[in-house]
Design a protein around this motif. Structure first.
Motif, PDB file in Angstrom:
ATOM      1  N   LYS A  59       1.361  -0.904   0.176  1.00 47.08           N
ATOM      2  CA  LYS A  59       0.026   0.242  -0.236  1.00 47.08           C
ATOM      3  C   LYS A  59       1.261   1.292  -0.123  1.00 47.08           C
ATOM      4  O   LYS A  59       0.126   2.314  -0.672  1.00 47.08           O
ATOM      5  CB  LYS A  59      -0.895   0.215   1.175  1.00 47.08           C
ATOM      6  CG  LYS A  59      -1.803  -1.581   1.385  1.00 47.08           C
ATOM      7  CD  LYS A  59      -2.929  -0.688   0.330  1.00 47.08           C
ATOM      8  CE  LYS A  59      -3.917  -2.474   0.769  1.00 47.08           C
ATOM      9  NZ  LYS A  59      -4.096  -3.484  -0.475  1.00 47.08           N
ATOM     10  N   ASN A  60       1.588   1.282   0.496  1.00 49.27           N
ATOM     11  CA  ASN A  60       2.956   2.118   1.062  1.00 49.27           C
ATOM     12  C   ASN A  60       3.977   2.140   0.104  1.00 49.27           C
ATOM     13  O   ASN A  60       4.810   0.715   0.536  1.00 49.27           O
ATOM     14  CB  ASN A  60       2.915   2.152   2.603  1.00 49.27           C
ATOM     15  CG  ASN A  60       4.020   4.119   2.696  1.00 49.27           C
ATOM     16  OD1 ASN A  60       4.416   4.430   1.933  1.00 49.27           O
ATOM     17  ND2 ASN A  60       3.795   4.292   3.923  1.00 49.27           N
ATOM     18  N   LEU A  61       4.373   3.403  -0.297  1.00 52.79           N
ATOM     19  CA  LEU A  61       5.727   2.809  -1.675  1.00 52.79           C
ATOM     20  C   LEU A  61       7.424   2.850  -0.509  1.00 52.79           C
ATOM     21  O   LEU A  61       8.336   2.740  -1.493  1.00 52.79           O
ATOM     22  CB  LEU A  61       5.895   3.387  -2.320  1.00 52.79           C
ATOM     23  CG  LEU A  61       5.139   3.055  -3.578  1.00 52.79           C
ATOM     24  CD1 LEU A  61       6.064   4.041  -4.840  1.00 52.79           C
ATOM     25  CD2 LEU A  61       6.466   1.676  -3.837  1.00 52.79           C
ATOM     26  N   GLU A  62       7.152   3.780   0.532  1.00 54.64           N
ATOM     27  CA  GLU A  62       8.132   4.257   1.649  1.00 54.64           C
ATOM     28  C   GLU A  62       9.446   3.051   2.040  1.00 54.64           C
ATOM     29  O   GLU A  62      10.163   3.450   1.735  1.00 54.64           O
ATOM     30  CB  GLU A  62       8.165   4.693   2.496  1.00 54.64           C
ATOM     31  CG  GLU A  62       7.284   6.054   2.642  1.00 54.64           C
ATOM     32  CD  GLU A  62       7.976   6.827   1.572  1.00 54.64           C
ATOM     33  OE1 GLU A  62       9.262   7.444   2.343  1.00 54.64           O
ATOM     34  OE2 GLU A  62       7.782   7.616   1.014  1.00 54.64           O
ATOM     35  N   GLU A  63       8.703   2.061   1.954  1.00 57.86           N
ATOM     36  CA  GLU A  63       9.945   0.372   2.567  1.00 57.86           C
ATOM     37  C   GLU A  63      10.270   0.045   1.016  1.00 57.86           C
ATOM     38  O   GLU A  63      11.837   0.249   1.195  1.00 57.86           O
ATOM     39  CB  GLU A  63       8.753  -0.442   2.853  1.00 57.86           C
ATOM     40  CG  GLU A  63       8.157  -0.587   4.116  1.00 57.86           C
ATOM     41  CD  GLU A  63       7.822  -1.788   4.220  1.00 57.86           C
ATOM     42  OE1 GLU A  63       7.984  -3.232   4.019  1.00 57.86           O
ATOM     43  OE2 GLU A  63       6.597  -1.559   5.275  1.00 57.86           O
ATOM     44  N   ILE A  64       9.492   0.426   0.217  1.00 52.49           N
ATOM     45  CA  ILE A  64      10.096   0.463  -1.256  1.00 52.49           C
ATOM     46  C   ILE A  64      11.056   1.016  -1.409  1.00 52.49           C
ATOM     47  O   ILE A  64      12.194   0.564  -1.872  1.00 52.49           O
ATOM     48  CB  ILE A  64       9.396   0.185  -2.103  1.00 52.49           C
ATOM     49  CG1 ILE A  64       8.648  -1.063  -2.325  1.00 52.49           C
ATOM     50  CG2 ILE A  64      10.223   0.208  -3.761  1.00 52.49           C
ATOM     51  CD1 ILE A  64       7.646  -1.562  -2.861  1.00 52.49           C
ATOM     52  N   LYS A  65      11.182   2.466  -1.754  1.00 50.00           N
ATOM     53  CA  LYS A  65      12.216   3.729  -1.650  1.00 50.00           C
ATOM     54  C   LYS A  65      13.238   3.016  -0.685  1.00 50.00           C
ATOM     55  O   LYS A  65      14.609   3.795  -0.931  1.00 50.00           O
ATOM     56  CB  LYS A  65      11.358   4.958  -1.006  1.00 50.00           C
ATOM     57  CG  LYS A  65      10.339   5.394  -2.194  1.00 50.00           C
ATOM     58  CD  LYS A  65       9.793   6.434  -2.298  1.00 50.00           C
ATOM     59  CE  LYS A  65       8.282   6.865  -2.866  1.00 50.00           C
ATOM     60  NZ  LYS A  65       7.720   8.220  -2.412  1.00 50.00           N
ATOM     61  N   GLU A  66      12.953   3.051   0.832  1.00 52.37           N
ATOM     62  CA  GLU A  66      14.147   3.087   1.459  1.00 52.37           C
ATOM     63  C   GLU A  66      14.919   1.862   1.074  1.00 52.37           C
ATOM     64  O   GLU A  66      16.136   1.794   1.298  1.00 52.37           O
ATOM     65  CB  GLU A  66      12.953   2.589   3.273  1.00 52.37           C
ATOM     66  CG  GLU A  66      14.233   2.709   4.154  1.00 52.37           C
ATOM     67  CD  GLU A  66      13.733   2.313   5.832  1.00 52.37           C
ATOM     68  OE1 GLU A  66      14.323   1.401   6.272  1.00 52.37           O
ATOM     69  OE2 GLU A  66      13.480   3.493   5.677  1.00 52.37           O
ATOM     70  N   ASP A  67      14.311   0.605   1.169  1.00 55.10           N
ATOM     71  CA  ASP A  67      15.173  -0.530   0.488  1.00 55.10           C
ATOM     72  C   ASP A  67      16.348   0.122  -0.876  1.00 55.10           C
ATOM     73  O   ASP A  67      17.051  -0.193  -0.984  1.00 55.10           O
ATOM     74  CB  ASP A  67      13.988  -1.490  -0.182  1.00 55.10           C
ATOM     75  CG  ASP A  67      14.933  -3.130  -0.337  1.00 55.10           C
ATOM     76  OD1 ASP A  67      16.170  -3.136   0.557  1.00 55.10           O
ATOM     77  OD2 ASP A  67      14.381  -3.790  -0.591  1.00 55.10           O
ATOM     78  N   PHE A  68      15.302   0.894  -1.925  1.00 53.90           N
ATOM     79  CA  PHE A  68      15.912   0.990  -2.959  1.00 53.90           C
ATOM     80  C   PHE A  68      17.133   2.360  -2.646  1.00 53.90           C
ATOM     81  O   PHE A  68      18.383   1.980  -3.049  1.00 53.90           O
ATOM     82  CB  PHE A  68      15.373   2.255  -4.161  1.00 53.90           C
ATOM     83  CG  PHE A  68      16.538   2.792  -4.783  1.00 53.90           C
ATOM     84  CD1 PHE A  68      16.585   2.349  -5.895  1.00 53.90           C
ATOM     85  CD2 PHE A  68      16.238   4.196  -4.820  1.00 53.90           C
ATOM     86  CE1 PHE A  68      17.235   2.753  -6.773  1.00 53.90           C
ATOM     87  CE2 PHE A  68      16.838   4.091  -5.819  1.00 53.90           C
ATOM     88  CZ  PHE A  68      17.257   4.050  -7.278  1.00 53.90           C
TER      89      PHE A  68
END
Length: 185
Positions: A59-68
């Motif tokens: 739902k939230n892209l924040e985890e994916i951004k942090e992972d990137f």
């Protein structure tokens, strides 16, 4: 669509995912078709496709951004191979290829995928085959063989873990299609 054109498109998909975390808009577009573009029965493809589909439920892209941001250091060949930046600059200059330096570094996987995409769109002849062989065996495949296991192991999100498996399948496919012998580094 010819196989070179198809793989050229796949190169661009990976290049974008390794250049930046997907924006909300792009992520929503991806969600509309949650199937990966290459389907086969290779273990890496099956695992990656499953993780990819699951990753789109976020739902939230924040985890994916942090992972990137945590994985970004691996997206430059210099992390693994000292001197590749200079060597790739030379190769690109000879081939008259100008990587988008606003998007990524000369030695980045994004620049390498963009170069590969460009070469795959050209009409095959002896010179193109030679360039492709040198690039794949000396740069792209040795780098990809270092990168995808790290993504599979180090990624904290299913999205980038899936990219690791799908990139493994893609790289091994390229190696087989073009019958490339990787230069040990």
């Amino acid at each position: 669509m010819k196989i070179g054109e198809f793989y050229s498109v796949v190169c661009r998909i990976f290049a974008l995912n390794f250049a930046n975390c997907p924006s909300e808009e792009i992520f929503n577009e991806i969600k509309k078709n949650s199937n990966w573009v290459i389907k086969n029965n290779n273990e890496a493809n099956l695992t990656g496709s499953k993780l990819y589909k699951e990753s789109l439920e976020v739902k939230n892209l924040e985890e994916i951004k942090e992972d990137f941001l945590n994985l970004k250091k691996y997206f430059n060949a210099e992390f693994f191979f000292e001197g590749d930046k200079k060597r790739l600059e030379g190769l690109y200059r000879v081939c008259k290829f100008e990587p988008n330096l606003k998007l990524s570094d000369v030695d980045s996987i994004t620049s390498q995928l963009s170069f590969l995409s460009s070469v795959l769109q050209l009409k095959a002849d002896k010179k193109i085959e030679e360039i492709l062989g040198v690039f794949l065996s000396s740069y792209f495949l040795p780098y990809s063989k270092k990168l995808y296991p790290l993504l599979q192991k180090e990624a904290k999100t299913k999205f980038y873990r899936s990219m690791g498996y799908l990139f493994e399948d893609f790289s091994e496919g390229i190696e087989k299609i073009f019958n490339i012998r990787v230069v040990p580094r």
